[in-house]
Motif scaffolding. Structure first.
Motif, PDB file in Angstrom:
ATOM      1  N   PRO A  95      -2.414  -8.675  30.989  1.00 28.82           N
ATOM      2  CA  PRO A  95      -1.790  -8.812  29.842  1.00 28.82           C
ATOM      3  C   PRO A  95      -0.169  -8.894  29.927  1.00 28.82           C
ATOM      4  O   PRO A  95       0.391  -9.645  28.953  1.00 28.82           O
ATOM      5  N   ARG A  96       0.300  -8.426  30.905  1.00 30.67           N
ATOM      6  CA  ARG A  96       1.873  -8.586  30.927  1.00 30.67           C
ATOM      7  C   ARG A  96       2.523 -10.018  31.051  1.00 30.67           C
ATOM      8  O   ARG A  96       3.252 -10.374  30.392  1.00 30.67           O
ATOM      9  N   LEU A  97       1.400 -10.719  31.798  1.00 25.24           N
ATOM     10  CA  LEU A  97       1.730 -12.397  31.909  1.00 25.24           C
ATOM     11  C   LEU A  97       1.187 -12.861  31.012  1.00 25.24           C
ATOM     12  O   LEU A  97       1.400 -13.961  30.185  1.00 25.24           O
ATOM     13  N   TRP A  98      -0.253 -12.789  30.247  1.00 23.73           N
ATOM     14  CA  TRP A  98      -1.077 -13.608  29.522  1.00 23.73           C
ATOM     15  C   TRP A  98      -1.461 -13.051  28.221  1.00 23.73           C
ATOM     16  O   TRP A  98      -2.176 -13.642  27.630  1.00 23.73           O
ATOM     17  N   GLY A  99      -1.151 -11.989  28.019  1.00 26.63           N
ATOM     18  CA  GLY A  99      -1.505 -11.256  26.693  1.00 26.63           C
ATOM     19  C   GLY A  99      -1.350 -12.131  25.354  1.00 26.63           C
ATOM     20  O   GLY A  99      -2.198 -12.083  24.687  1.00 26.63           O
ATOM     21  N   ARG A 100      -0.170 -12.752  25.217  1.00 31.46           N
ATOM     22  CA  ARG A 100       0.182 -13.715  24.228  1.00 31.46           C
ATOM     23  C   ARG A 100      -0.597 -14.953  23.965  1.00 31.46           C
ATOM     24  O   ARG A 100      -0.621 -15.294  23.110  1.00 31.46           O
ATOM     25  N   LEU A 101      -1.210 -15.200  25.151  1.00 34.14           N
ATOM     26  CA  LEU A 101      -2.226 -16.268  25.106  1.00 34.14           C
ATOM     27  C   LEU A 101      -3.440 -16.144  23.805  1.00 34.14           C
ATOM     28  O   LEU A 101      -3.811 -16.985  23.477  1.00 34.14           O
ATOM     29  N   LEU A 102      -3.595 -14.821  23.829  1.00 33.14           N
ATOM     30  CA  LEU A 102      -4.837 -14.451  22.838  1.00 33.14           C
ATOM     31  C   LEU A 102      -4.485 -15.032  21.382  1.00 33.14           C
ATOM     32  O   LEU A 102      -5.390 -14.975  20.627  1.00 33.14           O
ATOM     33  N   ASP A 103      -3.137 -15.275  21.315  1.00 35.89           N
ATOM     34  CA  ASP A 103      -2.715 -15.672  19.752  1.00 35.89           C
ATOM     35  C   ASP A 103      -2.688 -16.965  19.630  1.00 35.89           C
ATOM     36  O   ASP A 103      -2.336 -17.587  18.657  1.00 35.89           O
ATOM     37  N   VAL A 104      -2.987 -17.648  20.786  1.00 39.66           N
ATOM     38  CA  VAL A 104      -2.817 -19.263  20.699  1.00 39.66           C
ATOM     39  C   VAL A 104      -4.499 -19.872  20.515  1.00 39.66           C
ATOM     40  O   VAL A 104      -5.308 -19.268  20.846  1.00 39.66           O
ATOM     41  N   ARG A 105      -4.519 -20.629  19.544  1.00 40.45           N
ATOM     42  CA  ARG A 105      -5.875 -21.345  19.183  1.00 40.45           C
ATOM     43  C   ARG A 105      -6.017 -22.607  19.927  1.00 40.45           C
ATOM     44  O   ARG A 105      -4.954 -23.191  19.940  1.00 40.45           O
ATOM     45  N   ALA A 106      -7.349 -22.667  20.212  1.00 43.87           N
ATOM     46  CA  ALA A 106      -7.870 -24.071  20.840  1.00 43.87           C
ATOM     47  C   ALA A 106      -8.708 -24.651  19.894  1.00 43.87           C
ATOM     48  O   ALA A 106      -9.871 -23.872  19.989  1.00 43.87           O
ATOM     49  N   GLU A 107      -8.847 -25.619  19.512  1.00 42.87           N
ATOM     50  CA  GLU A 107      -9.943 -26.364  18.930  1.00 42.87           C
ATOM     51  C   GLU A 107     -10.515 -27.547  19.574  1.00 42.87           C
ATOM     52  O   GLU A 107      -9.786 -28.464  20.087  1.00 42.87           O
ATOM     53  N   TYR A 108     -11.554 -27.254  19.986  1.00 41.94           N
ATOM     54  CA  TYR A 108     -12.618 -28.648  20.556  1.00 41.94           C
ATOM     55  C   TYR A 108     -12.835 -29.526  19.720  1.00 41.94           C
ATOM     56  O   TYR A 108     -13.459 -29.230  18.691  1.00 41.94           O
ATOM     57  N   VAL A 109     -12.747 -30.876  19.974  1.00 44.67           N
ATOM     58  CA  VAL A 109     -13.231 -32.011  19.112  1.00 44.67           C
ATOM     59  C   VAL A 109     -14.083 -32.924  20.044  1.00 44.67           C
ATOM     60  O   VAL A 109     -13.613 -33.613  20.909  1.00 44.67           O
ATOM     61  N   PRO A 110     -15.347 -32.927  19.730  1.00 49.36           N
ATOM     62  CA  PRO A 110     -16.330 -33.184  20.461  1.00 49.36           C
ATOM     63  C   PRO A 110     -16.114 -35.115  20.466  1.00 49.36           C
ATOM     64  O   PRO A 110     -15.619 -35.610  19.462  1.00 49.36           O
ATOM     65  N   ALA A 111     -16.387 -35.765  21.555  1.00 53.60           N
ATOM     66  CA  ALA A 111     -16.506 -37.189  21.654  1.00 53.60           C
ATOM     67  C   ALA A 111     -17.780 -37.585  22.348  1.00 53.60           C
ATOM     68  O   ALA A 111     -18.313 -37.150  23.381  1.00 53.60           O
ATOM     69  N   GLN A 112     -18.255 -38.485  21.472  1.00 53.00           N
ATOM     70  CA  GLN A 112     -19.585 -39.164  22.102  1.00 53.00           C
ATOM     71  C   GLN A 112     -19.574 -39.932  23.636  1.00 53.00           C
ATOM     72  O   GLN A 112     -18.684 -40.657  23.892  1.00 53.00           O
ATOM     73  N   GLY A 113     -20.384 -39.241  24.374  1.00 48.33           N
ATOM     74  CA  GLY A 113     -20.308 -39.585  25.555  1.00 48.33           C
ATOM     75  C   GLY A 113     -19.413 -39.567  26.713  1.00 48.33           C
ATOM     76  O   GLY A 113     -19.325 -39.952  27.762  1.00 48.33           O
ATOM     77  N   GLU A 114     -18.412 -38.623  26.210  1.00 53.03           N
ATOM     78  CA  GLU A 114     -17.323 -38.174  27.137  1.00 53.03           C
ATOM     79  C   GLU A 114     -16.691 -36.875  26.865  1.00 53.03           C
ATOM     80  O   GLU A 114     -16.889 -36.346  25.713  1.00 53.03           O
ATOM     81  N   ALA A 115     -15.932 -36.468  27.644  1.00 50.08           N
ATOM     82  CA  ALA A 115     -15.118 -35.234  27.280  1.00 50.08           C
ATOM     83  C   ALA A 115     -14.392 -35.243  26.027  1.00 50.08           C
ATOM     84  O   ALA A 115     -13.631 -36.125  25.735  1.00 50.08           O
ATOM     85  N   GLY A 116     -14.443 -34.173  25.229  1.00 43.09           N
ATOM     86  CA  GLY A 116     -13.642 -34.366  24.040  1.00 43.09           C
ATOM     87  C   GLY A 116     -12.258 -33.859  23.983  1.00 43.09           C
ATOM     88  O   GLY A 116     -11.613 -33.193  25.479  1.00 43.09           O
ATOM     89  N   ASP A 117     -11.390 -34.057  22.947  1.00 42.92           N
ATOM     90  CA  ASP A 117     -10.181 -33.430  23.253  1.00 42.92           C
ATOM     91  C   ASP A 117     -10.227 -31.885  22.862  1.00 42.92           C
ATOM     92  O   ASP A 117     -11.042 -31.510  22.107  1.00 42.92           O
TER      93      ASP A 117
END
Length: 276
Positions: A51-73
């Motif tokens: 957590p000393r290095l990465w604890g603040r990452l828990l406050d960052v949101r990441a939202e997956y947007v699916p894409a047909q037939g390929e990796a989403g954004d």
């Protein structure tokens, strides 16, 4: 009737969970789950297990947007910043500024994944296979032998908790425990955790098999959105949930990993059935 109560994915490893109402579960887990990670200057990947290095990452949101037939954004949302596309200079800059040091977001990592791990100093929180670890100390550990499946898991592709186990833990701890602190993919309305080897049919097609209980680290004691930090939770876990992990030894555990036997879409409210 036993049902799926919650579905959560984590498009960026160690960032906040993304609650969803439905997701396809393929052989490598939920679509979009842990497909991106932060890469530090020393070549290690980001994990709030230090957590000393990465604890603040828990406050960052990441939202997956699916894409047909390929990796989403994946869209990265740092507090008080505009969303940025993972892999863009803007996303790297926003996360770097939030963490206070330069990092880059990647979905391609060296074959040998390594991360920093902080060992809690609460008695019972160091597993038998790390008996030489120093309580309160930092170590760089290997995560897996490869990332050939394109995911950044520490161990299993699917992590589950049950309401029965959560209710018992809340009683042991003296206050309600939010499942968010365990970062599960699925929350199942079951009276207890199934045993290793048992199969769980979820919805029309998905079938998984319990592999091992999930060893716990410092992460459950950290703040997760509205769930406040609670270091006492580690003491409760170590007191009541020191278990044998088949093939590894004893460790403080909660929840369980499962292997995916038959792929399918999972939706909140889906029926759940445990078989021998």
């Amino acid at each position: 009737m036993n049902r799926v109560l919650g579905i959560r994915r984590h498009p960026l490893k160690s960032a906040a969970a993304e609650p969803v109402t439905a997701a396809f579960v393929g052989k490598h887990g939920l679509d979009g789950d842990r497909t991106w990670t932060c890469l530090d200057a020393d070549g290690t990947i980001g994990s709030a297990k230090q957590p000393r290095l990465w604890g603040r990452l828990l406050d960052v949101r990441a939202e997956y947007v699916p894409a047909q037939g390929e990796a989403g954004d994946v869209h990265i949302v740092v507090p008080d910043q505009a969303p940025a596309l993972a892999g863009s200079p803007e996303a790297d800059a926003a996360v770097s500024a939030w963490l206070g040091r330069p990092v880059s977001l990647t979905r391609t990592a060296p074959p040998q994944l390594r991360r920093h791990h902080w060992w809690p100093d609460e008695p019972g929180m160091i597993p038998e296979w790390a008996a030489d670890a120093e309580p309160g100390g930092d170590a760089v550990v290997n995560v897996r032998s490869s990332a050939g499946d394109g995911r950044f898991f520490d161990f299993g592709a699917l992590h589950l908790v049950t309401t029965g186990a959560l209710d018992r833990l809340s009683a042991e701890h003296g206050t309600e425990v939010d499942p968010a602190c365990f970062r599960p993919n699925l929350i199942l309305d079951l009276p207890e955790d199934p045993s290793p080897g048992q199969r769980i049919a979820i919805g029309a097609d998905l079938v998984v098999q319990v592999s091992v209980p999930t060893p716990r680290c410092v992460i459950p004691s950290l703040a997760h959105g509205p769930a406040p930090a609670d270091r006492g939770l580690l003491q409760t876990l170590a007191r009541h949930h020191r278990l044998d992990v088949p093939g590894f030894g004893r460790a403080t555990c909660f929840g369980f990993y499962a292997d995916i036997l038959a792929v399918g879409t999972v939706t909140t409210g889906d029926q759940v059935a445990v078989t021998a």
